[in-house]
Every structure is written in C-alpha cells, then in structure tokens.
Design a protein around this motif. Structure first.
Motif, PDB file in Angstrom:
ATOM      1  N   ARG A 107       0.837  -1.209   0.000  1.00 32.04           N
ATOM      2  CA  ARG A 107       0.000   0.000   0.000  1.00 32.04           C
ATOM      3  C   ARG A 107       0.865   1.250   0.000  1.00 32.04           C
ATOM      4  O   ARG A 107       0.551   2.221  -0.681  1.00 32.04           O
ATOM      5  N   HIS A 158      -2.383  -5.256 -10.404  1.00 37.77           N
ATOM      6  CA  HIS A 158      -2.668  -5.830 -11.723  1.00 37.77           C
ATOM      7  C   HIS A 158      -1.383  -5.942 -12.540  1.00 37.77           C
ATOM      8  O   HIS A 158      -1.157  -6.949 -13.222  1.00 37.77           O
ATOM      9  N   THR A 207      -9.354 -10.417  -0.705  1.00 35.05           N
ATOM     10  CA  THR A 207     -10.623 -10.156  -1.384  1.00 35.05           C
ATOM     11  C   THR A 207     -10.470  -9.143  -2.515  1.00 35.05           C
ATOM     12  O   THR A 207     -11.285  -9.123  -3.446  1.00 35.05           O
ATOM     13  N   SER A 208      -9.434  -8.301  -2.467  1.00 34.25           N
ATOM     14  CA  SER A 208      -9.245  -7.284  -3.508  1.00 34.25           C
ATOM     15  C   SER A 208      -8.164  -7.651  -4.518  1.00 34.25           C
ATOM     16  O   SER A 208      -7.890  -6.881  -5.440  1.00 34.25           O
ATOM     17  N   PHE A 209      -7.570  -8.839  -4.374  1.00 32.08           N
ATOM     18  CA  PHE A 209      -6.449  -9.203  -5.234  1.00 32.08           C
ATOM     19  C   PHE A 209      -6.948  -9.784  -6.560  1.00 32.08           C
ATOM     20  O   PHE A 209      -7.865 -10.621  -6.568  1.00 32.08           O
ATOM     21  N   PRO A 210      -6.358  -9.380  -7.691  1.00 33.17           N
ATOM     22  CA  PRO A 210      -6.817  -9.859  -9.008  1.00 33.17           C
ATOM     23  C   PRO A 210      -6.275 -11.251  -9.362  1.00 33.17           C
ATOM     24  O   PRO A 210      -5.367 -11.407 -10.179  1.00 33.17           O
ATOM     25  N   TYR A 267     -11.056 -18.143  -0.411  1.00 29.61           N
ATOM     26  CA  TYR A 267     -10.983 -17.158  -1.483  1.00 29.61           C
ATOM     27  C   TYR A 267     -10.165 -17.597  -2.700  1.00 29.61           C
ATOM     28  O   TYR A 267     -10.412 -17.112  -3.811  1.00 29.61           O
ATOM     29  N   ASN A 287       0.698  -0.988  -8.783  1.00 25.94           N
ATOM     30  CA  ASN A 287      -0.595  -1.566  -9.122  1.00 25.94           C
ATOM     31  C   ASN A 287      -0.522  -3.089  -9.071  1.00 25.94           C
ATOM     32  O   ASN A 287       0.320  -3.687  -9.742  1.00 25.94           O
ATOM     33  N   SER A 310      -5.006  -7.282   8.189  1.00 21.73           N
ATOM     34  CA  SER A 310      -5.319  -6.836   6.831  1.00 21.73           C
ATOM     35  C   SER A 310      -5.346  -7.977   5.813  1.00 21.73           C
ATOM     36  O   SER A 310      -5.603  -7.743   4.629  1.00 21.73           O
ATOM     37  N   GLU A 360      -7.402 -10.542   5.131  1.00 21.93           N
ATOM     38  CA  GLU A 360      -8.636 -10.825   4.396  1.00 21.93           C
ATOM     39  C   GLU A 360      -8.933  -9.747   3.361  1.00 21.93           C
ATOM     40  O   GLU A 360      -9.336 -10.054   2.230  1.00 21.93           O
ATOM     41  N   SER A 361      -8.730  -8.488   3.715  1.00 19.28           N
ATOM     42  CA  SER A 361      -9.008  -7.412   2.760  1.00 19.28           C
ATOM     43  C   SER A 361      -8.058  -7.471   1.571  1.00 19.28           C
ATOM     44  O   SER A 361      -8.445  -7.163   0.436  1.00 19.28           O
ATOM     45  N   VAL A 362      -6.807  -7.873   1.805  1.00 19.00           N
ATOM     46  CA  VAL A 362      -5.851  -8.008   0.710  1.00 19.00           C
ATOM     47  C   VAL A 362      -6.288  -9.115  -0.241  1.00 19.00           C
ATOM     48  O   VAL A 362      -6.263  -8.954  -1.471  1.00 19.00           O
TER      49      VAL A 362
END
Length: 344
Positions: free
Chosen positions: A86, A105, A129-132, A159, A103, A123, A125-127
């Motif tokens: 981040r 991606h 859930t937002s990972f491509p 996930y 980024n 952090s 779980e949030s990482v």
C-alpha cells in the motif's frame, strides 16, 4: 588462450592489424595473450544461466519491515523478487535488487511462480478479497508467513481458486532475532494443498530449501497443532513482555543474568506492533484460554503470598497465645476442639 610468439626481431610470424606495433631490435622473443579469460567467462555464463533457470519468480505482497527482511535472503539465493504494498517502497525494493509495482494488476501480469503474503494479520482478508487472481497462472503457489496458521489457511481455502497451491508457513523469528543468522531457528510449515504434478512439488520444495539452506530447523506441522503450541509459547511470551513493559522494568548497575533476560524479552516484544499482538490474541482460538490461565496463576501467587504474610502478621501481633485466646473467647466451637484433641 591464444598466444603469439615473435621469433624474429623485425617481423613476427603472425600479427593481426589491431596488434601491430614496432618491435624493439633488442627483443628476440615476445609473448602476447589474446582474450585469455574467454573460457572463464563462458563458465560464469553457464552458471548464471543455470541459476536463472532454477530461480523462482516470487511476488511479495506487503513489503514492510518483515517483507523486506525475508526478501533480502530470497534474492541472495538467486530468486527474482517483485513486490507490491500500500505504501511506496520502490526505493527500498530497488536498493536490494527487487522490482516494486504500485498496481497489483501490473504485478500479476509478471506471472509469478509464488505469491508470498507478508501482510499484517488484520489486513490479510481485505488483501485477498481485492487481489486480481484472474491475472495469475492457475497453478500459482500462495504462501503466507503469518504468526497464526488456522486463520490464513481458512482464508486461502475460502478465497483462492481450487487450482492454486497453498503452503502455510511461520518463520518463528524476525528482523531482530534473525539479524545475524537463521541457523537453528524454527521454521514451521504445512503443505495444505499442493498439486500432483512433479513440477508443482518441486516448486514448493525449492521455496522451502531457502530456509533449509539457511540452517533453519524445519518443522512440518498442521495449522491446528501450530496454533495450539503457539498460544502456549509465542502468545504467552508476547504477553509477559508487554506486561513487563507496562510495569516499567529498567536496567540497573547490579543486573543479574535473569533480569537481563527479562530486559531482552521486553526489547524483543516491544519492537513488534500492538497490531501483531492483537492479531495473535484475536485470530488464535487458544489465546483466550492462555490469558485466563495467566490471570489465574497470578491471582494464585498473590493469595499464597498474602496468606503467608497474614500468618506472619498474626504471629507478630499475638504471639503463641493467639489460639488460646480464640478458644477462651469461644471463637472455635467446642465440637471442633473435641475432634481436634481426639485426633491428636
């Protein structure tokens, strides 16, 4: 190595245009070397190509203090490191030979062999859930290095796509305890899900070999068993260190070795964030039981101390006549007196 021998003082047997120069009449023989190091350059190139072919491309998610600590050793073992975090750690990444991607991606477009999760426990779980994930190869190996193990294992299984491999690990050391050497330090791992193909097993083993070659004590253990042991050791250690920090232990001119150990404990635990300590408590189901046991143990010791202190105080105040006075005043029932005398 190619060598030219000049037998004539005026005219050499062979003289390439780029080596022609006047020859002194006094010299009857001269030796010139052309590209003497050619064979050694070739060997070096072969070694370099071999290291590249056996190297893993590892993506480090979370390039903070611990992520950088691990990355330095992974690079030293010849692996290719790409990183994302981040915060902007591009300068720190460049300084150790890694590449930083702002980024995620763009990082996934590099198609890493391994994704190494070095985020905080809170952090994670949030990482995820937002990972491509869709930009990665379907056989990518995911590895975590969190201090709790059942929690990331559950998140990975929840996930990650079924095709991804999962390796849960815990290097039980950090930048302070492992700054000089990793030799003898425990490294716990659980191969939660590794594909049947030989190449996928080899990739997992190649990652683990970094820690094995550094001298770590390799311990294969299930995530459940790890958390049970960690609650009784790591969580208790952090708790005592933080209690002593709140207590305010300080060095003195007459420190004993035992006291020095306590000071070291405070230094080691206080260098970690409270977020880490809270994660050890919140995401290890065995931690609350250990905290209650510590509280009960502390209360038991207090009762034992104050119980003896109360007895000493009574003896000082009343001497040996205390029991006699209690009997004369009727403080002890006659039934107890008779039973006491009969038993004696």
């Amino acid at each position: 190595m190619l060598m030219l021998l000049h037998l004539s003082p005026t005219k050499p047997l062979f003289s390439p245009p780029n080596l022609r120069r006047p020859v002194s009449p006094r010299s009857s023989l001269s030796i010139r070397a052309i590209d003497a190091a050619q064979i050694f350059d070739y060997e070096t190139q072969l070694k370099s190509e071999y290291r590249k072919s056996s190297a893993l491309k590892i993506a480090v998610l979370g390039f903070g203090n611990f992520g950088q600590f691990l990355s330095k050793t992974l690079i030293r073992h010849g692996h290719d490191l790409i990183t994302h975090s981040r915060s902007d750690y591009s300068h720190a990444a460049n300084s150790i030979g890694a590449r930083f991607f702002h980024n995620p991606h763009d990082l996934c477009e590099q198609h890493p062999d391994v994704v190494l999760l070095c985020t905080s426990i809170l952090s994670t779980e949030s990482v995820l859930t937002s990972f491509p994930f869709q930009r990665l190869r379907r056989s990518t190996l995911f590895v975590d290095v969190l201090s709790v193990k059942e929690f990331p294992r559950t998140l990975f299984l929840k996930y990650l796509p079924n095709e991804f491999d999962i390796l849960c690990t815990h290097p039980m050391f950090g930048p302070e305890s492992g700054k000089h050497s990793w030799s003898g330090l425990p490294f716990v791992y659980d191969k939660v899900r590794i594909g049947d193909q030989a190449c996928r097993n080899e990739r997992c083993d190649k990652f683990l070999r970094v820690f094995e070659n550094e001298g770590c004590r390799m311990v294969e253990m299930s995530c459940e068993e790890h958390d049970k042991h960690a609650a009784g050791s790591q969580f208790v250690t952090h708790t005592m260190g933080r209690v002593l920090e709140k207590f305010g232990v300080e060095s003195s001119p007459i420190n004993t070795k035992g006291y020095e150990t306590l000071l070291d404990l405070v230094d080691n635990t206080s260098s970690d964030s409270f977020e880490l300590y809270y994660g050890l408590f919140m995401y290890n189901q065995n931690a609350l039981e250990q905290l209650e046991r510590l509280d009960m143990a502390f209360e038991s010791i207090k009762k034992e101390l104050f119980g003896r202190l109360h007895q000493v105080y009574r003896n000082q105040m009343f001497g040996g006549e205390t029991e006699l006075k209690m009997l004369n005043n009727g403080a002890v029932p006659m039934k107890e007196i008779s039973s006491s005398s009969s038993s004696s």
